[in-house]
Design a protein around this motif. Sequence first.
Motif, PDB file in Angstrom:
ATOM      1  N   UNK A  60       0.818  -1.217   0.000  1.00 30.78           N
ATOM      2  CA  UNK A  60       0.000   0.000   0.000  1.00 30.78           C
ATOM      3  C   UNK A  60       0.849   1.262   0.000  1.00 30.78           C
ATOM      4  N   UNK A  61       1.988   1.229   0.676  1.00 27.26           N
ATOM      5  CA  UNK A  61       2.855   2.409   0.692  1.00 27.26           C
ATOM      6  C   UNK A  61       3.670   2.532  -0.590  1.00 27.26           C
ATOM      7  N   UNK A  62       3.926   1.417  -1.258  1.00 30.62           N
ATOM      8  CA  UNK A  62       4.734   1.466  -2.478  1.00 30.62           C
ATOM      9  C   UNK A  62       3.975   2.097  -3.646  1.00 30.62           C
ATOM     10  N   UNK A  63       2.635   2.023  -3.626  1.00 33.26           N
ATOM     11  CA  UNK A  63       1.845   2.586  -4.727  1.00 33.26           C
ATOM     12  C   UNK A  63       1.965   4.110  -4.778  1.00 33.26           C
ATOM     13  N   UNK A  64       1.649   4.837  -3.697  1.00 34.08           N
ATOM     14  CA  UNK A  64       1.849   6.293  -3.764  1.00 34.08           C
ATOM     15  C   UNK A  64       3.319   6.671  -3.908  1.00 34.08           C
ATOM     16  N   UNK A 103       1.423  -4.499  19.881  1.00 35.98           N
ATOM     17  CA  UNK A 103       2.484  -3.544  19.553  1.00 35.98           C
ATOM     18  C   UNK A 103       3.330  -4.057  18.386  1.00 35.98           C
ATOM     19  N   UNK A 104       3.502  -5.378  18.310  1.00 39.47           N
ATOM     20  CA  UNK A 104       4.266  -5.955  17.204  1.00 39.47           C
ATOM     21  C   UNK A 104       3.544  -5.712  15.875  1.00 39.47           C
ATOM     22  N   UNK A 105       2.210  -5.742  15.907  1.00 37.96           N
ATOM     23  CA  UNK A 105       1.445  -5.448  14.696  1.00 37.96           C
ATOM     24  C   UNK A 105       1.682  -4.013  14.234  1.00 37.96           C
ATOM     25  N   UNK A 106       1.772  -3.086  15.198  1.00 35.65           N
ATOM     26  CA  UNK A 106       2.071  -1.687  14.856  1.00 35.65           C
ATOM     27  C   UNK A 106       3.477  -1.588  14.261  1.00 35.65           C
ATOM     28  N   UNK A 107       4.420  -2.308  14.864  1.00 30.75           N
ATOM     29  CA  UNK A 107       5.795  -2.294  14.362  1.00 30.75           C
ATOM     30  C   UNK A 107       5.866  -2.840  12.940  1.00 30.75           C
ATOM     31  N   UNK A 108       5.123  -3.921  12.669  1.00 28.36           N
ATOM     32  CA  UNK A 108       5.114  -4.495  11.324  1.00 28.36           C
ATOM     33  C   UNK A 108       4.529  -3.512  10.307  1.00 28.36           C
ATOM     34  N   UNK A 109       3.524  -2.751  10.749  1.00 26.52           N
ATOM     35  CA  UNK A 109       2.941  -1.742   9.866  1.00 26.52           C
ATOM     36  C   UNK A 109       3.964  -0.675   9.515  1.00 26.52           C
ATOM     37  N   UNK A 110       4.689  -0.197  10.533  1.00 23.26           N
ATOM     38  CA  UNK A 110       5.718   0.825  10.293  1.00 23.26           C
ATOM     39  C   UNK A 110       6.847   0.277   9.429  1.00 23.26           C
ATOM     40  N   UNK A 111       7.266  -0.953   9.697  1.00 23.68           N
ATOM     41  CA  UNK A 111       8.305  -1.557   8.862  1.00 23.68           C
ATOM     42  C   UNK A 111       7.838  -1.691   7.419  1.00 23.68           C
ATOM     43  N   UNK A 112       6.583  -2.085   7.235  1.00 26.22           N
ATOM     44  CA  UNK A 112       6.065  -2.219   5.881  1.00 26.22           C
ATOM     45  C   UNK A 112       6.061  -0.898   5.132  1.00 26.22           C
ATOM     46  N   UNK A 113       5.630   0.160   5.809  1.00 22.00           N
ATOM     47  CA  UNK A 113       5.623   1.487   5.176  1.00 22.00           C
ATOM     48  C   UNK A 113       7.046   1.920   4.853  1.00 22.00           C
ATOM     49  N   UNK A 114       7.938   1.697   5.798  1.00 21.43           N
ATOM     50  CA  UNK A 114       9.336   2.069   5.592  1.00 21.43           C
ATOM     51  C   UNK A 114       9.941   1.351   4.397  1.00 21.43           C
TER      52      UNK A 114
END
Length: 464
Positions: A60-64, A103-114
Motif C-alpha cells: 500500500x505504501x509502495x503505490x503512492x 504492539x508488534x502489529x504496529x511495528x510491522x505496519x511501520x516496517x512495511x511502510x518504511x
Amino acid sequence: MGRSIDARNIFWINVFTVVAFSGRSIWQQSILSNYVYLVADNNASIVGFLTGILGLSQVLSSVPTGVLGDILPKHYLLRVSAVITLGAIAVNVYAVHNGSLQALAVAMTLWGISWGIAYTTTEALFASSVAGGQRSKFMTRKQTLLQLSTCLGPIVAGGMFVYLGNTWTTEDCAIVLIVGNLVCLPLCFILFRMREEKKKEDEKGEEVQEVGNFLNEESFETKSEDEKSRRVVLTMSNRKIALAIALADLLSGLASGMSIRYFPVFFLDDVMLSPLVVQILYLLSSLGCVVCSVTNQRLSHKYGRSETTIASKWVGISFMILMIQSQTWWNSPKWVISTLYVLRTSFMNSSKALTKSQLMDVVDPKHRAKWSILESVNAFSWSGSAAIGGLLVESYSLIFNFYVTATMQFVATLPLFLLWGLPSEERQSVFESEGDLGAPLLGEDDKDDNRGRDDRGRDDDKMP
C-alpha cells in the motif's frame, strides 16, 4: 553521448542493501515466524496475520511512492523512510521486550511502510544510475551482494542460540529479534546519503522519436549531430514484454509468500530441527543463491534470460516436491529433507536479476518509479500472501500449503514463455542514447553535465 553510471548512488544503494538485508535476515528470516508462533500458543494463523500486515503495508505504501517518485526528487522520499524506520525499530524493540503482539502489529505496519518507500525508491534510483546494456551484470552483482548480506543473519542468530542454549523459546527469540532491529539502525543515516540529481533545463520537452521495437534494431540515429539525448516511444511489443515479466514475478511472489513464513514452523514442528541447524540451512541457502545467480547470469548469455529463468524455477519446484514427498511419504532422514530445501531455495531465488534486467530494458524511464512498485510487491508479497497461507495451514496442513505453493509457482513461469526466443544478448535500451557506458568517479558530476548525460536512461525492477 550515452548515459554514464552514477557511482555515488550505486555505492550508497549497495551499502543500503548490505545493512538492510543483514539486519532483516537476523530478525525476520526465520526468527520472527517462530517467535510469533510460540507467543501465540502455536497458532499458525497469527503468524500469517502479523507477517501479512508487513506485506500489506509494504504494498500500500509502495503505490503512492511509485507515483510520487516520478514527480518529487527521490531523496525526499528516502528521508521520510529514514524517519519511519527509526520509529519502526523503537516500536519493534518495545513490542518484543514486552511480549505484546498488538504492539508488534504496529511495528510491522511501520516496517512495511518504511520498506515500501525505501525499496521502491532505491530500486528506481538504482535503475537511473546504471547504464544500458549492462543491467543483468550490475543487477546480478547487487543480487549477489543481497544474498551474501543475508548470510549474516543465520551466522549471528545461530551463534546467539548456541550461547543461549540452542532451544526454541520466546525469550531467546526475543533477544535475537532485538539485536536484528538494532543492526538496522544505520539505515536512518544511509537513506540520507542518496540523492537524485536534477535534470538540466534543456533536456525538458525533448522531441519524442518513434523507432519501433529495439529488440529488432541494431542501432539508432540521432536527428542531428547537436542533439544531446533521445527518447523513444514505448512500443506495444515492449509493453507486452514488460507485462509478461511483471505478471510472472507477481504470481511467483504471491506463491512464495504462502509458504516462506512457514518453513521455520515446518522445521520446528514437523522436522524437529534445532535453532542452530535451521540457521545453517538458511546460511547455505543464501550461499547457494549466490552460486546459482552467477551461473544463471552466464547461462543467460547463451540460452536467453527468460529460458534460463524458467529452467531455474522448474528445477526449484522439482526439489520442493521432492522435499514434501521425503517428509510425508518416504520418511527420509532429516539431512535429506534439509538438503532438498537448500537446493529448492537456491534455484527458486536465483533468477531475480535476469527478469529485473529484462524488464528494465523495455520500460520508459520516466515511469521507472511506478514500475518499481512491482519490485516492491514481488519482494514483499511473500509477507502479504502469508495470511492466505495461514488459513490453508489452519484449515488443512502445512504440507497442503506447500503443494499449493508449488502449483502456483509453476503457473507463474507460464507468462515467461511469451518471451521465449528473444535475443539472448543485452543491449543498450532504446530509451538511452548510445555512447560511453563507462562509470564516472565520485565527484565528476560536472563532467557528466558537460558531456550532456541523459539522466532518463532505461531501467527498472520487476513490478508495475
